[in-house]
Design a protein around this motif. Structure first.
Motif, PDB file in Angstrom:
ATOM      1  N   PRO A  32       0.837  -1.200   0.000  1.00 32.01           N
ATOM      2  CA  PRO A  32       0.000   0.000   0.000  1.00 32.01           C
ATOM      3  C   PRO A  32       0.872   1.249   0.000  1.00 32.01           C
ATOM      4  CG  PRO A  32      -0.105  -1.137   2.113  1.00 32.01           C
ATOM      5  CD  PRO A  32       0.655  -2.020   1.186  1.00 32.01           C
ATOM      6  N   SER A  33       0.299   2.326  -0.445  1.00 32.36           N
ATOM      7  CA  SER A  33       1.067   3.567  -0.549  1.00 32.36           C
ATOM      8  C   SER A  33       1.635   3.965   0.807  1.00 32.36           C
ATOM      9  CB  SER A  33       0.148   4.669  -1.062  1.00 32.36           C
ATOM     10  OG  SER A  33       0.799   5.900  -0.966  1.00 32.36           O
ATOM     11  N   ALA A  34       2.778   4.622   0.771  1.00 27.64           N
ATOM     12  CA  ALA A  34       3.448   4.972   2.013  1.00 27.64           C
ATOM     13  C   ALA A  34       2.769   6.153   2.700  1.00 27.64           C
ATOM     14  CB  ALA A  34       4.909   5.294   1.738  1.00 27.64           C
ATOM     15  N   TYR A  35       1.928   6.830   1.979  1.00 24.72           N
ATOM     16  CA  TYR A  35       1.342   8.064   2.539  1.00 24.72           C
ATOM     17  C   TYR A  35      -0.128   7.867   2.796  1.00 24.72           C
ATOM     18  CZ  TYR A  35       5.695  10.096   1.045  1.00 24.72           C
ATOM     19  OH  TYR A  35       7.009  10.360   0.885  1.00 24.72           O
ATOM     20  N   ASP A  36      -0.619   8.621   3.714  1.00 21.28           N
ATOM     21  CA  ASP A  36      -2.039   8.544   4.005  1.00 21.28           C
ATOM     22  C   ASP A  36      -2.511   9.912   4.473  1.00 21.28           C
ATOM     23  OD1 ASP A  36      -4.441   7.423   4.045  1.00 21.28           O
ATOM     24  OD2 ASP A  36      -3.911   5.772   5.396  1.00 21.28           O
ATOM     25  N   CYS A  37      -3.818  10.039   4.485  1.00 22.07           N
ATOM     26  CA  CYS A  37      -4.369  11.335   4.869  1.00 22.07           C
ATOM     27  C   CYS A  37      -4.143  11.613   6.351  1.00 22.07           C
ATOM     28  CB  CYS A  37      -5.864  11.365   4.588  1.00 22.07           C
ATOM     29  SG  CYS A  37      -6.190  11.648   2.880  1.00 22.07           S
ATOM     30  N   ARG A  38      -3.862  12.886   6.585  1.00 17.61           N
ATOM     31  CA  ARG A  38      -3.736  13.289   7.988  1.00 17.61           C
ATOM     32  C   ARG A  38      -5.128  13.317   8.605  1.00 17.61           C
ATOM     33  NH1 ARG A  38       0.028  18.059   8.829  1.00 17.61           N
ATOM     34  NH2 ARG A  38      -0.641  18.291   6.699  1.00 17.61           N
ATOM     35  N   ASP A  39      -6.078  13.855   7.900  1.00 19.83           N
ATOM     36  CA  ASP A  39      -7.456  13.894   8.405  1.00 19.83           C
ATOM     37  C   ASP A  39      -8.411  13.726   7.229  1.00 19.83           C
ATOM     38  OD1 ASP A  39      -7.490  16.389   7.073  1.00 19.83           O
ATOM     39  OD2 ASP A  39      -6.524  17.258   8.847  1.00 19.83           O
ATOM     40  N   ALA A  40      -9.687  13.791   7.498  1.00 11.42           N
ATOM     41  CA  ALA A  40     -10.693  13.510   6.472  1.00 11.42           C
ATOM     42  C   ALA A  40     -10.751  14.593   5.405  1.00 11.42           C
ATOM     43  CB  ALA A  40     -12.070  13.360   7.125  1.00 11.42           C
ATOM     44  N   SER A  41     -10.166  15.734   5.642  1.00 10.53           N
ATOM     45  CA  SER A  41     -10.320  16.869   4.724  1.00 10.53           C
ATOM     46  C   SER A  41      -9.400  16.773   3.512  1.00 10.53           C
ATOM     47  CB  SER A  41     -10.033  18.184   5.449  1.00 10.53           C
ATOM     48  OG  SER A  41      -8.665  18.200   5.809  1.00 10.53           O
ATOM     49  N   CYS A  42      -8.558  15.770   3.462  1.00  9.29           N
ATOM     50  CA  CYS A  42      -7.585  15.726   2.361  1.00  9.29           C
ATOM     51  C   CYS A  42      -8.052  14.905   1.175  1.00  9.29           C
ATOM     52  CB  CYS A  42      -6.231  15.214   2.839  1.00  9.29           C
ATOM     53  SG  CYS A  42      -6.213  13.456   3.124  1.00  9.29           S
ATOM     54  N   SER A  43      -9.325  14.751   1.017  1.00  6.34           N
ATOM     55  CA  SER A  43      -9.811  13.961  -0.118  1.00  6.34           C
ATOM     56  C   SER A  43      -9.404  14.614  -1.434  1.00  6.34           C
ATOM     57  CB  SER A  43     -11.330  13.835  -0.054  1.00  6.34           C
ATOM     58  OG  SER A  43     -11.896  15.135  -0.043  1.00  6.34           O
ATOM     59  N   GLU A  44      -9.343  15.924  -1.445  1.00  2.83           N
ATOM     60  CA  GLU A  44      -8.837  16.614  -2.632  1.00  2.83           C
ATOM     61  C   GLU A  44      -7.335  16.370  -2.669  1.00  2.83           C
ATOM     62  OE1 GLU A  44      -8.257  21.081  -3.826  1.00  2.83           O
ATOM     63  OE2 GLU A  44     -10.253  20.707  -3.040  1.00  2.83           O
ATOM     64  N   GLY A  81      -1.964  17.482   2.561  1.00  4.00           N
ATOM     65  CA  GLY A  81      -2.701  16.795   3.618  1.00  4.00           C
ATOM     66  C   GLY A  81      -2.181  15.411   3.935  1.00  4.00           C
ATOM     67  N   LEU A  82      -1.085  15.000   3.270  1.00  5.52           N
ATOM     68  CA  LEU A  82      -0.643  13.619   3.423  1.00  5.52           C
ATOM     69  C   LEU A  82       0.502  13.522   4.418  1.00  5.52           C
ATOM     70  CD1 LEU A  82      -0.644  12.570  -0.312  1.00  5.52           C
ATOM     71  CD2 LEU A  82      -2.321  11.973   1.417  1.00  5.52           C
ATOM     72  N   ILE A  83       0.499  12.440   5.145  1.00  2.00           N
ATOM     73  CA  ILE A  83       1.655  12.190   6.004  1.00  2.00           C
ATOM     74  C   ILE A  83       2.167  10.792   5.716  1.00  2.00           C
ATOM     75  CG2 ILE A  83       1.227  13.734   7.938  1.00  2.00           C
ATOM     76  CD1 ILE A  83      -0.248  11.256   9.203  1.00  2.00           C
ATOM     77  N   LYS A  84       3.427  10.599   5.957  1.00  2.28           N
ATOM     78  CA  LYS A  84       4.028   9.290   5.699  1.00  2.28           C
ATOM     79  C   LYS A  84       3.665   8.367   6.842  1.00  2.28           C
ATOM     80  CE  LYS A  84       8.270   7.183   4.200  1.00  2.28           C
ATOM     81  NZ  LYS A  84       9.683   7.359   3.903  1.00  2.28           N
ATOM     82  N   VAL A  85       3.000   7.255   6.510  1.00  2.00           N
ATOM     83  CA  VAL A  85       2.581   6.362   7.581  1.00  2.00           C
ATOM     84  C   VAL A  85       3.332   5.040   7.548  1.00  2.00           C
ATOM     85  CG1 VAL A  85       0.314   7.352   7.903  1.00  2.00           C
ATOM     86  CG2 VAL A  85       0.671   5.618   6.133  1.00  2.00           C
ATOM     87  N   ARG A  86       3.855   4.658   6.371  1.00  2.00           N
ATOM     88  CA  ARG A  86       4.540   3.366   6.284  1.00  2.00           C
ATOM     89  C   ARG A  86       5.947   3.559   5.742  1.00  2.00           C
ATOM     90  NH1 ARG A  86      -0.077   2.995   3.750  1.00  2.00           N
ATOM     91  NH2 ARG A  86      -1.814   2.184   4.956  1.00  2.00           N
ATOM     92  N   ASP A  87       6.585   2.437   5.508  1.00  2.00           N
ATOM     93  CA  ASP A  87       7.900   2.500   4.868  1.00  2.00           C
ATOM     94  C   ASP A  87       7.740   3.006   3.445  1.00  2.00           C
ATOM     95  OD1 ASP A  87       9.114   1.594   7.017  1.00  2.00           O
ATOM     96  OD2 ASP A  87       9.234  -0.520   6.372  1.00  2.00           O
TER      97      ASP A  87
END
Lengths: 822, 351
Positions: A501-513, A518-524
């Motif tokens: 899965p992508s290494a980045y994910d949304c910080r909160d629900a507002s980053c759908s655009e 709005g993205l933060i690195k969550v994985r390797d």
């Protein structure tokens, strides 16, 4: 000249250096010459030299035999023509070729031709009379119609005249002026009217009528009717559109004129009688004869078909035999006759490894032809440049073709084909990175490869032939484009999180655009290739551009370096230390101190994540090398390093330019001086000195020419270093164009059609998407990427080392006879 | 547009010029002729020609060859080339190409008329006609009894019609008449062609003027020599000379009164270009004159290829091919009749 094969630098590699060749001399006794050449043709490893080039074709020894073969070939062409006319397909050649004698074939061909010609002549005669009768029948019918219609209108008119004298039958006048005249003029003044009937070709009918009118000063009456279906002309035997005509005239002079004109226009005349009863009788008679003739003609045609069938059975065999014989005699004509007229002397090139096979073939030929003396095989020494021969297989041959299209390698020169096998599909794939498209091409080429046996035996169209010839190149291209597609993470322009899965994910629900903010690195980090999350973001293009541009430069600089290193191997192989010291080394220094340095900077920037502006660094390295770098500094002492590199680059230019011409001059002088006092050490060579004659004259040494040449080379290299590096940016540009195009098709066609929620529009959208994908992306983009990859190899890579002024080894072989279509 | 052909010529003429120069490269060279002259029989000739552009035309001929077959097939090649070019040509080049064939038309008309006069079979005559000079109603010529009829019946439809205006008489045809007709027609044709080339202008007119002037002068000399000792009057003779060329007008006056070959020679030697031709011959001899003229013509035709962007190359190519076919015919005849010693008498080498 590098006789120690692979002894110098590298292990023996078939494709790297062309085969070592030798000039061999064969002395073959007259009686076994034919068989020898035939066996050598089967072997296909000797390229004969024409030893009689000053003789015209018919002065050569075997001119008579070639004429015989030409005559037989003519007969075979005649049969082929006849067979294709009759729709007989010659039988496929059987695997086992039974041995047939040429003389027998000749006799047989002669007999069959005579028979066929006779049958044809008979048939033609019959056909001709049949066609004549056919025409006659038409004339009878059509002219009969004239007369009956004229008769009808005349009687009607008569009745009218009788009933109301005053009324002129104006409209009927055209229909039957003559008959009407006949009736109205009283019999004392009446002139005897004659008439002629026949057929005239339609395109000449107007002129015919005009000339008749002029010749008789208008004293004729002519009627023509069109025959709807084309008639077969008796004299030419071809279908023609014709008109039936009836000409009425008066007087003998007019008749003779009309006859002459008819003859001149190729109008066939037929007798016709006015009497209706006779007409009917004629028609039945003609019909009867027609049906009679028809059966005769059919019988004749059947006979001919049987004959052609028997010819068809043996046709391919004879054809092959005659072509082989002709090729053998052509080759025999290239051999020179010995003074004693008892043996033939052949000279030719052959690869060294084939010596045993050739000698074996010679022995077999001598044995099989019961010759008392064997053939003599000896190797000659020569200074001529041998032909280039690479032993390729079906996989490498297409790649070698790509290289040869630029120029055939000089004898034993390093062959760029070795690297092209990998680099060509790879550079292609850099421009064509999409694993969806890659799979499509893979499927297409797999079809070609799996049906290889079947397809190779049949004749394909022009474009298909090309695709089939390059099937293994296309296979490699598709595999590599799947690989680069995975790196670019594109499948018909859609990214898939295949490996993780992508290494980045949304910080909160507002980053759908989708923005990176709005993205933060969550994985390797994403393990392989591009993180799919980049797709569709605002910074996607800047990121990809920067990545692909730098990658292009890295690829380009490494490929150019490879090219220069190849020039080193060439110099080592040909033992030219001048080229190593004053060509290879300064070139390496020049390229790497500028663009090698740039590559290093790129890598450092990638590793450290520095924000330095590389353009700025490179440009100010030239403009003001002593300035401080400031924020653009990537590593300590960068300024010193740059100064040193710049100095090296500047120094290497005169090193490239100046020493080589002077050294060459010196070498030449030394050699020339030595030559005038050279001891006569090679007296044994005088035995075959006439064969190598003229090759030991010392070549002219023009210093100014050499110097200008070197000047051009140096300028080309220095400017080329810049422009070639820029040229590699096409990798980035094309790959950008490809991904943008495919995403346009995906978003603006497929997604748009999906949005309408209408099945019809969806189907239409899918259709358009498929056609656009196949037509534009799979065919045109493939071609353009292929072309650009080709250019990068021919120009940017090969101009660093490749001379390409050799000539191809063209052995005498019989393989051509199988698929050559004359 | 004189001087600017390079700018505009290739729009319409570029393709054809390329074609014709390609054809020119296929003309037989001196080396070819040397080889041909060594042939032992006609099959050798066929074999040698099979390596040239004629190959595909001769390859399907069965073995006992005749000279006529060779010539026929070679002419066929010329005709095919011509037709191909004519199909591709646009105005004014197509008219120019048409002009090239009018000469053959005149010859064919004369051939048929003479033939019928001597009661020959029409079909046989038609086979002898040059295929370039064929037109639709050519066979009808046999019907005509006199010049007026000839014109009214047949030739009024052909492009030759305007040339006839000078020779419309109601006299019955005889050999003399026909010969005069041929020359009158030729004169009118050459003058018309000359005028047409002048109208085209540029390099075409420059080069064609030279070529046509040579042609006109050669005809004038031939007319003079052939009419010596016939009942043709001086005025009539003068009427047959074309009104242009190097000899026009003073040379014509002098030629008209010549009574023997040496006088002709005297006239011609005043003109430097012809001096060389005549100086090669010994006095009182006219046998070699034809060959000398042919050689000079070939030299001039070859020069036409030195310049680009003009139509004269087409004329030159057609003429050179015709000369080549004449050469082949001569060689074949010599070979067929075992007269190999005379083979060099009439062959004109080109390149």
């Amino acid at each position: 000249m590098g006789e120690s094969r692979g002894g110098g630098c590298c292990p023996p590699m078939d494709l790297m250096r062309s085969e070592t060749m030798q000039l061999v001399q064969l002395i073959v006794p007259m009686e076994s010459a034919h068989l020898t050449v035939s066996y050598l043709g089967d072997l296909g490893l000797v390229q004969f030299k024409d030893l009689n080039s000053e003789k015209s074709p018919f002065q050569r020894t075997y001119a008579a035999q070639i004429k015989r073969c030409g005559e037989m070939a003519r007969k075979i062409r005649f049969f082929k023509d006849q067979m294709s006319k009759a729709g007989v397909i010659p039988k496929e050649l059987l695997e086992k070729e039974s041995d047939i004698d040429l003389d027998d074939v000749e006799v047989k061909l002669g007999e069959l031709e005579a028979e066929l010609v006779e049958i044809n002549a008979n048939n033609d005669k019959l056909q001709r009379s049949y066609n004549e009768l056919m025409e006659y029948k038409l004339v009878l019918q059509k002219a009969g119609e004239f007369f009956s219609s004229a008769h009808r209108s005349a009687t009607a008119q008569q009745r009218e005249i009788e009933s109301e004298d005053s009324q002129q039958a104006g409209d009927d006048l055209l229909e039957s002026p003559l008959l009407q005249e006949e009736k109205s003029i009283d019999s004392s003044k009446q002139v005897k009217l004659g008439f002629l009937t026949g057929l005239v070709p339609r395109e000449k009918s107007m002129v015919f009528e005009r000339i008749l009118f002029r010749a008789t000063r208008g004293n004729i009456f002519i009627r023509q009717t069109v025959i709807e279906e084309p008639v077969i002309d008796p004299s030419s035997g071809e279908k023609a559109e014709k008109n039936v005509f009836v000409v009425f005239y008066s007087g003998e002079r007019a008749k003779s004129k009309i006859l002459k004109i008819c003859e001149a226009f190729g109008a066939n005349r037929y007798p016709f009688s006015e009497d209706l009863g006779k007409q009917a009788q004629m028609i039945t008679e003609v019909s009867g004869r027609l049906s009679e003739l028809k059966t005769t003609i059919d019988a004749g045609l059947g006979h001919r078909d049987i004959l052609l069938q028997t010819i068809g059975d043996k046709f391919e065999l004879w054809n092959l035999k005659v072509r082989k014989e002709k090729a053998i005699y052509h080759t025999l004509n290239m051999l020179s006759l010995d003074v004693t007229k008892k043996c033939l002397v052949a000279e030719g090139w052959s690869p060294v490894f084939a010596s045993n096979e050739i000698q074996d073939a010679l022995q077999r030929a001598a044995f099989d032809s019961n010759s008392q003396v064997g053939s003599i095989f000896q190797v000659l020494r020569t200074k001529e440049s041998p032909p280039t021969y690479f032993r390729t297989n079906k996989f490498t041959s297409a790649i070698q073709e790509i290289v040869d299209a630029y120029g055939v390698a000089k004898y034993q020169e390093a062959n760029p084909g070795v690297f092209t096998i990998v680099t060509f599909p790879f550079l292609f794939a850099v421009m064509f990175g999409d694993w969806g498209h890659g799979i499509c091409i893979l499927l297409a080429t797999m079809y070609l490869i799996l049906r290889e046996k079947k397809l190779s035996s049949q004749k394909l169209g022009d474009i298909m032939e090309m695709a089939f010839g390059g099937r293994y190149v296309i296979l490699m291209m598709s595999l590599f484009s799947i690989y680069t597609g995975l790196i670019y993470n594109e499948f018909f322009s859609i990214p898939y999180p295949l490996f993780a899965p992508s290494a980045y994910d949304c910080r909160d629900a507002s980053c759908s655009e989708a923005t990176t903010i709005g993205l933060i690195k969550v994985r390797d980090t994403y393990p392989f290739g591009l993180d799919p999350v980049w797709h569709g973001t605002r910074s996607e293009l800047p990121f990809l551009n920067s990545l692909k541009m730098k990658m292009s430069i890295l690829l380009g600089v490494s490929q150019m370096n490879l090219g220069i290193i190849m020039s080193y191997f060439n110099a080592r192989f040909f033992k030219s230390s001048v080229n190593i010291w004053f060509q290879f080394i300064p070139q390496m220094i020049f390229l790497n101190s500028l663009f090698g340095y740039l590559s290093v900077l790129i890598i450092i920037k990638w590793c450290t994540g520095s924000q330095a502006d590389l353009y700025h660094v490179m440009i100010y390295m030239f403009l003001s090398p002593t300035d401080e770098l400031g924020e653009n500094q990537l590593f300590p002492h960068q300024k010193t390093v740059q100064l040193v590199l710049l100095f090296l680059a500047l120094v290497s230019v005169p090193c490239m330019l100046l020493p080589k011409p002077f050294i060459l001059k010196k070498q030449h002088e030394a050699r020339h001086q030595g030559q005038s006092y050279a001891p006569l050490d090679e007296t044994d060579e005088s035995l075959h000195v006439e064969t190598t004659g003229g090759s030991h004259g010392h070549e002219e040494f023009e210093f100014s020419e050499i110097f200008v040449h070197q000047l051009i080379h140096t300028i080309e290299f220095v400017l080329g270093a810049v422009s070639n590096t820029a040229s590699y940016l096409r990798l980035w540009a094309l790959s950008l164009a490809h991904s943008e195009l495919s995403s346009v098709f995906y978003e603006k066609v497929l997604l748009l059609a999906w949005g309408y929620n209408n099945v019809l529009i969806l189907i239409l959208g899918i259709m358009v998407f498929i056609f656009a994908t196949v037509g534009v992306l799979l065919v045109m983009e493939t071609l353009s990427a292929f072309l650009h990859a080709l250019r990068l190899h021919w120009v940017e890579f090969q101009n660093k080392f490749y001379e390409g002024d050799g000539y191809k080894f063209a052995p005498f072989t019989f393989i051509f006879t199988a698929n050559e279509d004359e | 547009m004189y001087g600017f052909e390079a700018l505009t010529f290739n729009i319409h003429g570029g393709y054809l010029e390329a074609i014709v120069r390609g054809h020119r490269a296929g003309l037989l060279t001196t080396a070819d002729y040397n080889n041909l002259c060594q042939c032992e029989n006609l099959d050798d000739i066929k074999m040698h020609l099979s390596a040239t552009k004629y190959g595909s035309y001769l390859q399907n001929e069965p073995s006992p060859l005749h000279t006529t077959t060779i010539v026929e097939k070679c002419t066929l090649k010329l005709v095919d080339d011509y037709k191909h070019m004519l199909c591709q040509a646009t105005e004014p080049m197509s008219t120019f190409l048409e002009y090239i064939r009018y000469g053959h038309m005149i010859d064919n008309v004369v051939l048929i008329v003479t033939g019928t006069l001597h009661e020959r079979d029409v079909q046989e005559l038609l086979e002898k006609c040059h295929p370039l000079g064929m037109f639709d109603s050519i066979a009808t010529l046999a019907v005509a009894q006199n010049m007026r009829e000839l014109y009214r019946l047949v030739l009024v439809d052909t492009p030759l019609a305007p040339y006839f205006s000078e020779c419309l008489t109601s006299e019955d045809l005889d050999d003399m008449n026909i010969e005069i007709m041929r020359n009158t027609l030729y004169k009118a044709y050459l003058e018309d062609f000359y005028k047409f080339c002048q109208k085209i202008g540029g390099a075409t007119s420059e080069i064609m003027s030279d070529l046509l002037a040579f042609e006109a002068d050669r005809r004038a000399v031939n007319i003079t020599i052939n009419s010596i000792g016939t009942e043709l009057t001086r005025e009539d003779r003068k009427k047959l000379y074309s009104n242009f060329g190097l000899l026009y007008p003073y040379g014509h006056e002098e030629l008209a009164i010549c009574e023997d070959i040496d006088q002709v020679r005297g006239v011609m030697e005043k003109y430097p270009p012809y001096q060389a031709i005549f100086s090669k011959m010994s006095y009182g001899e006219s046998q070699m004159l034809d060959k000398a003229f042919y050689e000079e013509e070939v030299r001039r035709l070859c020069l036409a290829f030195e310049q680009q962007f003009h139509y004269a190359v087409f004329f030159a190519y057609m003429r050179l091919r015709e000369q080549e076919i004449r050469n082949l015919m001569w060689i074949s005849e010599c070979v067929a009749q075992n007269q190999k010693s005379r083979i060099h008498d009439s062959v004109v080498y080109m390149f």
